[in-house]
Design an enzyme around this catalytic site. Structure first.
Site, PDB file in Angstrom:
ATOM      1  N   ASN A  34       0.867  -1.179   0.000  1.00 14.77           N
ATOM      2  CA  ASN A  34       0.000   0.000   0.000  1.00 14.77           C
ATOM      3  C   ASN A  34       0.907   1.233   0.000  1.00 14.77           C
ATOM      4  OD1 ASN A  34      -1.775   2.064   0.487  1.00 14.77           O
ATOM      5  ND2 ASN A  34      -2.321   1.398   2.565  1.00 14.77           N
ATOM      6  N   TRP A  35       1.000   1.860  -1.149  1.00 12.45           N
ATOM      7  CA  TRP A  35       1.926   3.005  -1.265  1.00 12.45           C
ATOM      8  C   TRP A  35       1.393   4.251  -0.570  1.00 12.45           C
ATOM      9  CZ3 TRP A  35       4.158   3.273  -6.972  1.00 12.45           C
ATOM     10  CH2 TRP A  35       4.865   2.087  -7.227  1.00 12.45           C
TER      11      TRP A  35
ATOM     12  N   HIS B  66      -9.710   0.953   4.441  1.00 15.31           N
ATOM     13  CA  HIS B  66      -8.440   1.126   5.160  1.00 15.31           C
ATOM     14  C   HIS B  66      -8.667   2.041   6.359  1.00 15.31           C
ATOM     15  CE1 HIS B  66      -4.397   2.462   6.142  1.00 15.31           C
ATOM     16  NE2 HIS B  66      -3.987   1.339   5.588  1.00 15.31           N
TER      17      HIS B  66
ATOM     18  N   GLY C  29       2.764  -1.283   4.258  1.00 19.19           N
ATOM     19  CA  GLY C  29       2.805   0.147   3.994  1.00 19.19           C
ATOM     20  C   GLY C  29       4.233   0.620   3.803  1.00 19.19           C
ATOM     21  N   GLY C  30       4.842   1.109   4.875  1.00 19.77           N
ATOM     22  CA  GLY C  30       6.175   1.708   4.787  1.00 19.77           C
ATOM     23  C   GLY C  30       7.194   0.854   4.044  1.00 19.77           C
TER      24      GLY C  30
ATOM     25  N   GLU D  33      -7.118   4.454   7.537  1.00 18.54           N
ATOM     26  CA  GLU D  33      -6.961   5.899   7.286  1.00 18.54           C
ATOM     27  C   GLU D  33      -8.214   6.469   6.621  1.00 18.54           C
ATOM     28  OE1 GLU D  33      -3.155   5.581   5.325  1.00 18.54           O
ATOM     29  OE2 GLU D  33      -2.326   4.899   7.230  1.00 18.54           O
TER      30      GLU D  33
ATOM     31  N   GLY E 198       1.986   1.882  10.707  1.00 19.39           N
ATOM     32  CA  GLY E 198       2.929   2.986  10.600  1.00 19.39           C
ATOM     33  C   GLY E 198       3.594   3.361  11.913  1.00 19.39           C
TER      34      GLY E 198
ATOM     35  N   SER F  60       3.013  -2.562  10.255  1.00 21.39           N
ATOM     36  CA  SER F  60       4.454  -2.615  10.531  1.00 21.39           C
ATOM     37  C   SER F  60       5.094  -3.970  10.195  1.00 21.39           C
ATOM     38  CB  SER F  60       4.739  -2.224  11.990  1.00 21.39           C
ATOM     39  OG  SER F  60       4.325  -0.872  12.220  1.00 21.39           O
TER      40      SER F  60
HETATM   41  P1  PGA Z   1       2.572  -0.038   7.658  1.00 21.71           P
HETATM   42  O1  PGA Z   1       1.154   0.242   6.916  1.00 21.71           O
HETATM   43  O2  PGA Z   1       3.128  -1.320   7.068  1.00 21.71           O
HETATM   44  O3  PGA Z   1       3.412   1.157   7.333  1.00 21.71           O
HETATM   45  O4  PGA Z   1       2.286  -0.192   9.098  1.00 21.71           O
HETATM   46  C1  PGA Z   1       0.246  -0.791   6.658  1.00 21.71           C
HETATM   47  C2  PGA Z   1      -0.995  -0.232   6.003  1.00 21.71           C
HETATM   48  O5  PGA Z   1      -1.419   0.881   6.322  1.00 21.71           O
HETATM   49  O6  PGA Z   1      -1.622  -0.910   5.144  1.00 21.71           O
END
Ligand code: PGA
Length: 254
Positions: free
Chosen positions: A9-10, A94, A232-233, A96, A172, A211
């Site tokens: 997930n960019w 998601h 994500g990251g 967010e 994150g 993470s």
């Molecule tokens: P992260 O993000 O790996 O940076 O924790 C995961 C995501 O939001 O899908």
């Protein structure tokens, strides 16, 4: 046996130049992996993803989708538009989107249905906040989030879809759920789906997000009910993302 899926997930990161390097590196490294691989790119870069990734083992998708098929919805992107650019997958719900953009369970269920209408694979994200976990509400929260979708599309609507368990407190933050903590929630999700349809539950891919890194991916993915990851990251660093894919591939089935 469920094939593992590793999806990046960019979020709102990237540029044509950065993406070109990242996508080229992913294509170069993805050959022969025994897992499914996908990237969720910002909408303006879907054409770039389609151009670079067509005919490669790396699939792509959108990070959100409108619940509507077309119309006066400024700023929105329909599922058919994602399909026009070759998307196989789309993220739905998601955390967010839920937290920052006020998307509730019902709207997310309608988005899930919109994705299904055009044949996209929705990746339904569920997960509890830290306060909800401390309150002992984890299973209740993810069950509610899942049930909203089942109420809308029926349990048959989950066939071929993907669920991503992403504890909000792990996204994150660098704090990962332990493999045991994640496995317990994945097993609970699968058990809940099994109440409606055991065969569907057995086939449903439930990936973990929050993470995930090269250092913890293998142990997470080795859990019985963890079918891959939403990254994500670490998805923005080709070497890290490919190392995570490699961890899934080692546990792969074909
Ligand atoms: P992260 O993000 O790996 O940076 O924790 C995961 C995501 O939001 O899908």
């Amino acid at each position: 046996m469920r094939k593992k899926l590793v999806a990046g997930n960019w979020k709102m990161h990237g540029s044509l130049r950065q993406n070109a390097r990242l996508l080229d590196a992913l294509v170069a490294g993805a050959g022969g992996m025994r897992c499914d691989i996908a990237v969720f790119v910002p909408c303006p870069y879907l054409a770039q993803a389609q151009r670079v990734l067509s005919g490669t083992p790396v699939a792509w998708g959108g990070q959100s989708v409108s619940e509507h098929d077309a119309g006066a919805f400024t700023g929105e992107v329909s599922a058919a538009m994602l399909g026009d650019f070759g998307c196989r997958y789309v993220l739905v719900g998601h955390s967010e989107r839920r937290t920052l953009y006020g998307e509730g369970d019902d709207a997310i269920a309608r988005k899930f249905a919109a994705a299904r209408r055009v044949g996209l694979v929705p990746v339904l994200c569920v997960g509890e906040t830290l306060a909800e976990r401390r309150d002992g509400q984890t299973e209740a929260v993810v069950s509610r989030q899942l049930q909203a979708v089942v109420d809308h599309v029926g349990s048959a609507g989950l066939v071929g879809a993907v669920v991503a368990y992403e504890p909000v407190w792990a996204i994150g933050t660098g704090v990962t759920a332990t493999p045991g903590e994640a496995q317990a929630v994945h097993a609970a999700i699968r058990a809940r789906v099994a109440l409606a349809d055991a065969a569907l539950a057995a086939d449903l891919r439930i990936v973990y997000g929050g993470s995930v890194k090269p250092q913890n991916a293998a142990e997470l993915f080795a859990q019985a009910d963890i079918d891959g990851g939403l990254i994500g990251g670490a998805a923005l660093v080709a070497g890290d993302f490919l190392a995570i894919c490699q961890a899934a591939s080692k546990l792969g089935t074909d």
